[in-house]
Scaffold this motif. Sequence first.
Motif, PDB file in Angstrom:
ATOM      1  N   PRO A  76       0.841  -1.197   0.005  1.00 51.40           N
ATOM      2  CA  PRO A  76       0.310  -0.143   0.465  1.00 51.40           C
ATOM      3  C   PRO A  76       1.063   0.843   0.146  1.00 51.40           C
ATOM      4  CG  PRO A  76      -0.419  -1.362   1.540  1.00 51.40           C
ATOM      5  CD  PRO A  76       0.714  -2.199   1.451  1.00 51.40           C
ATOM      6  N   ILE A  77       0.343   2.334  -0.498  1.00 48.80           N
ATOM      7  CA  ILE A  77       1.249   3.424  -0.635  1.00 48.80           C
ATOM      8  C   ILE A  77       0.856   3.825   0.416  1.00 48.80           C
ATOM      9  CG2 ILE A  77       1.482   5.850  -2.012  1.00 48.80           C
ATOM     10  CD1 ILE A  77       0.040   4.522  -4.182  1.00 48.80           C
ATOM     11  N   PRO A  78       1.865   4.734   1.374  1.00 50.09           N
ATOM     12  CA  PRO A  78       1.758   5.015   2.756  1.00 50.09           C
ATOM     13  C   PRO A  78       2.595   6.647   1.978  1.00 50.09           C
ATOM     14  CG  PRO A  78       4.549   4.677   2.364  1.00 50.09           C
ATOM     15  CD  PRO A  78       3.902   3.802   0.709  1.00 50.09           C
ATOM     16  N   PRO A  79       2.101   7.686   3.486  1.00 49.92           N
ATOM     17  CA  PRO A  79       1.800   9.334   3.194  1.00 49.92           C
ATOM     18  C   PRO A  79       3.289   9.796   2.609  1.00 49.92           C
ATOM     19  CG  PRO A  79       0.799   8.115   5.742  1.00 49.92           C
ATOM     20  CD  PRO A  79       1.262   7.272   4.501  1.00 49.92           C
ATOM     21  N   GLU A  89       8.166   7.136  -0.922  1.00 54.45           N
ATOM     22  CA  GLU A  89       7.767   7.445   0.273  1.00 54.45           C
ATOM     23  C   GLU A  89       7.789   5.602   0.570  1.00 54.45           C
ATOM     24  OE1 GLU A  89       4.446   7.647  -3.173  1.00 54.45           O
ATOM     25  OE2 GLU A  89       6.990   8.459  -2.619  1.00 54.45           O
ATOM     26  N   TYR A  90       7.304   4.608  -0.558  1.00 57.13           N
ATOM     27  CA  TYR A  90       7.119   3.042  -0.003  1.00 57.13           C
ATOM     28  C   TYR A  90       8.797   2.969   0.891  1.00 57.13           C
ATOM     29  CZ  TYR A  90       3.879   2.358  -3.827  1.00 57.13           C
ATOM     30  OH  TYR A  90       2.935   3.076  -4.512  1.00 57.13           O
ATOM     31  N   LEU A  91       9.523   4.105   0.915  1.00 62.48           N
ATOM     32  CA  LEU A  91      11.275   2.873   1.611  1.00 62.48           C
ATOM     33  C   LEU A  91      11.316   3.617   2.911  1.00 62.48           C
ATOM     34  CD1 LEU A  91      13.394   3.514  -1.472  1.00 62.48           C
ATOM     35  CD2 LEU A  91      12.169   1.917  -1.369  1.00 62.48           C
ATOM     36  N   THR A  92      10.553   5.145   2.967  1.00 64.11           N
ATOM     37  CA  THR A  92      10.449   4.846   4.525  1.00 64.11           C
ATOM     38  C   THR A  92       9.996   4.189   5.603  1.00 64.11           C
ATOM     39  OG1 THR A  92       8.426   5.467   4.339  1.00 64.11           O
ATOM     40  CG2 THR A  92       9.948   7.575   3.591  1.00 64.11           C
ATOM     41  N   GLN A  93       8.922   3.727   4.802  1.00 64.87           N
ATOM     42  CA  GLN A  93       8.553   2.625   5.919  1.00 64.87           C
ATOM     43  C   GLN A  93       9.805   0.921   6.003  1.00 64.87           C
ATOM     44  OE1 GLN A  93       5.179   3.608   7.055  1.00 64.87           O
ATOM     45  NE2 GLN A  93       5.765   5.482   6.079  1.00 64.87           N
ATOM     46  N   TYR A 118      13.363  -7.279 -13.097  1.00 68.66           N
ATOM     47  CA  TYR A 118      12.816  -7.410 -11.425  1.00 68.66           C
ATOM     48  C   TYR A 118      12.264  -7.074 -10.947  1.00 68.66           C
ATOM     49  CZ  TYR A 118      18.282  -7.225 -13.116  1.00 68.66           C
ATOM     50  OH  TYR A 118      19.462  -7.219 -12.930  1.00 68.66           O
ATOM     51  N   GLU A 119      11.612  -8.129  -9.592  1.00 66.55           N
ATOM     52  CA  GLU A 119      10.498  -7.910  -8.373  1.00 66.55           C
ATOM     53  C   GLU A 119      11.478  -7.156  -7.522  1.00 66.55           C
ATOM     54  OE1 GLU A 119       7.090 -10.613  -8.796  1.00 66.55           O
ATOM     55  OE2 GLU A 119       7.930 -11.268  -9.115  1.00 66.55           O
ATOM     56  N   ILE A 120      10.933  -6.573  -6.595  1.00 68.71           N
ATOM     57  CA  ILE A 120      11.788  -5.441  -5.357  1.00 68.71           C
ATOM     58  C   ILE A 120      10.076  -5.529  -4.520  1.00 68.71           C
ATOM     59  CG2 ILE A 120      12.623  -3.674  -4.739  1.00 68.71           C
ATOM     60  CD1 ILE A 120      13.173  -2.707  -7.414  1.00 68.71           C
ATOM     61  N   LYS A 121      10.268  -6.446  -3.212  1.00 71.42           N
ATOM     62  CA  LYS A 121       9.843  -6.775  -2.782  1.00 71.42           C
ATOM     63  C   LYS A 121      10.360  -6.011  -1.398  1.00 71.42           C
ATOM     64  CE  LYS A 121       7.661 -10.570  -4.951  1.00 71.42           C
ATOM     65  NZ  LYS A 121       7.097 -12.198  -4.997  1.00 71.42           N
ATOM     66  N   ILE A 128       6.750  -3.706  -4.280  1.00 66.83           N
ATOM     67  CA  ILE A 128       7.089  -2.487  -3.769  1.00 66.83           C
ATOM     68  C   ILE A 128       7.343  -1.585  -5.475  1.00 66.83           C
ATOM     69  CG2 ILE A 128       7.921  -0.966  -2.587  1.00 66.83           C
ATOM     70  CD1 ILE A 128       9.431  -2.668  -0.771  1.00 66.83           C
ATOM     71  N   TYR A 129       8.744  -2.465  -6.429  1.00 71.28           N
ATOM     72  CA  TYR A 129       9.110  -1.636  -7.931  1.00 71.28           C
ATOM     73  C   TYR A 129       9.036  -2.563  -7.964  1.00 71.28           C
ATOM     74  CZ  TYR A 129      10.390   2.283  -5.088  1.00 71.28           C
ATOM     75  OH  TYR A 129      10.125   3.230  -4.213  1.00 71.28           O
ATOM     76  N   PHE A 130       8.628  -2.447  -9.866  1.00 72.96           N
ATOM     77  CA  PHE A 130       9.191  -3.659 -11.633  1.00 72.96           C
ATOM     78  C   PHE A 130      10.180  -3.280 -11.985  1.00 72.96           C
ATOM     79  CE2 PHE A 130       8.537  -5.816 -14.701  1.00 72.96           C
ATOM     80  CZ  PHE A 130       8.434  -7.240 -14.197  1.00 72.96           C
TER      81      PHE A 130
END
Length: 308
Positions: A76-79, A89-93, A118-121, A128-130
């Motif tokens: 889920p997308i964090p604030p 913003e994903y990386l802040t969590q 690559y899948e980044i999880k 999180i990313y592709f």
Amino acid sequence: MEAHNPASAPGFANVGYAQGNQVPYGNLQYAPGNFQGGAGAGPYGFQAQPMGGPPGLGGPPIQNQPTAKDGTIWMPIPPPPPNCPPGLEYLTQIDQILIHQQTELLEIFLGFESNNKYEIKNTLGQRIYFAVEDTDCCTRNCCGPSRPFTIRVMDNLGREVITLQRPLRCSSCCFPCCLQEIEIQAPPGTPVGYVVQNWHPCLPKFTIQDERRMDVLKISGPCVVCSCCEDVNFEVKTLDEISTIGKISKQWTGFLKEAFTDADNFGVAFPMDLDVKIKAVMIGACFLIDFMFFERIGDNPQRTGVWQ
């Protein structure tokens, strides 16, 4: 009913979590607040050593996870926090990510090098990313693992949020004036950092730099980069190389996969409160290390050190 602890990801262990708060994969824990810098260390002067976190530090899994048409569960997308580049913003969590390279059948049967994907999880298994390599056919198959490349990293909305650009360079210790480098942009067109190879006769060494090309962290790998039945760890250290604050791990995936494919799995661990831009730069460092030491074409063996 007896509780069962979830299994941890390869190369990482569950530590410091209270009962009921464990995540399916282990998190490398650090003392809170120790990564905010110290006297004379500059804005990124990390001072801490890894240690077990207090009970209850881990949070429960996130519910209501977005799911793609193919069944992929996305994080889920964090604030977004203030001054955070869009998409980071994903990386802040998180304090760990897992990078899985997809297996390409064309490479297995024909030895024809295709663009890497690559899948980044996160450690919950949520994507999180592709990431997709964008390199022409001639460059891929003529230059091999040394090829220049552009890797485009996209979020769950299909937006390109990170761009990795690697120029054509040497990586052997015999050519110290033209060593490896990769530029990380977030958003595309805006550099947020660089990873630069440092000359050493035996060891793979790198420096992580910020957008102003100021040194932030160091990376040091083993003399013999060989993933035979065990993980290969590249330690992320402070500038004085005394304290280890994270790592980039090439994970052992088994004899068959290692022998017949170059599809690799990596784990990247960093402090939770590390600058989000430097976390993105560490992702770029992982891709650079993958191409330098673990990428191969056809029957050609992969490199085992900078001295090759």
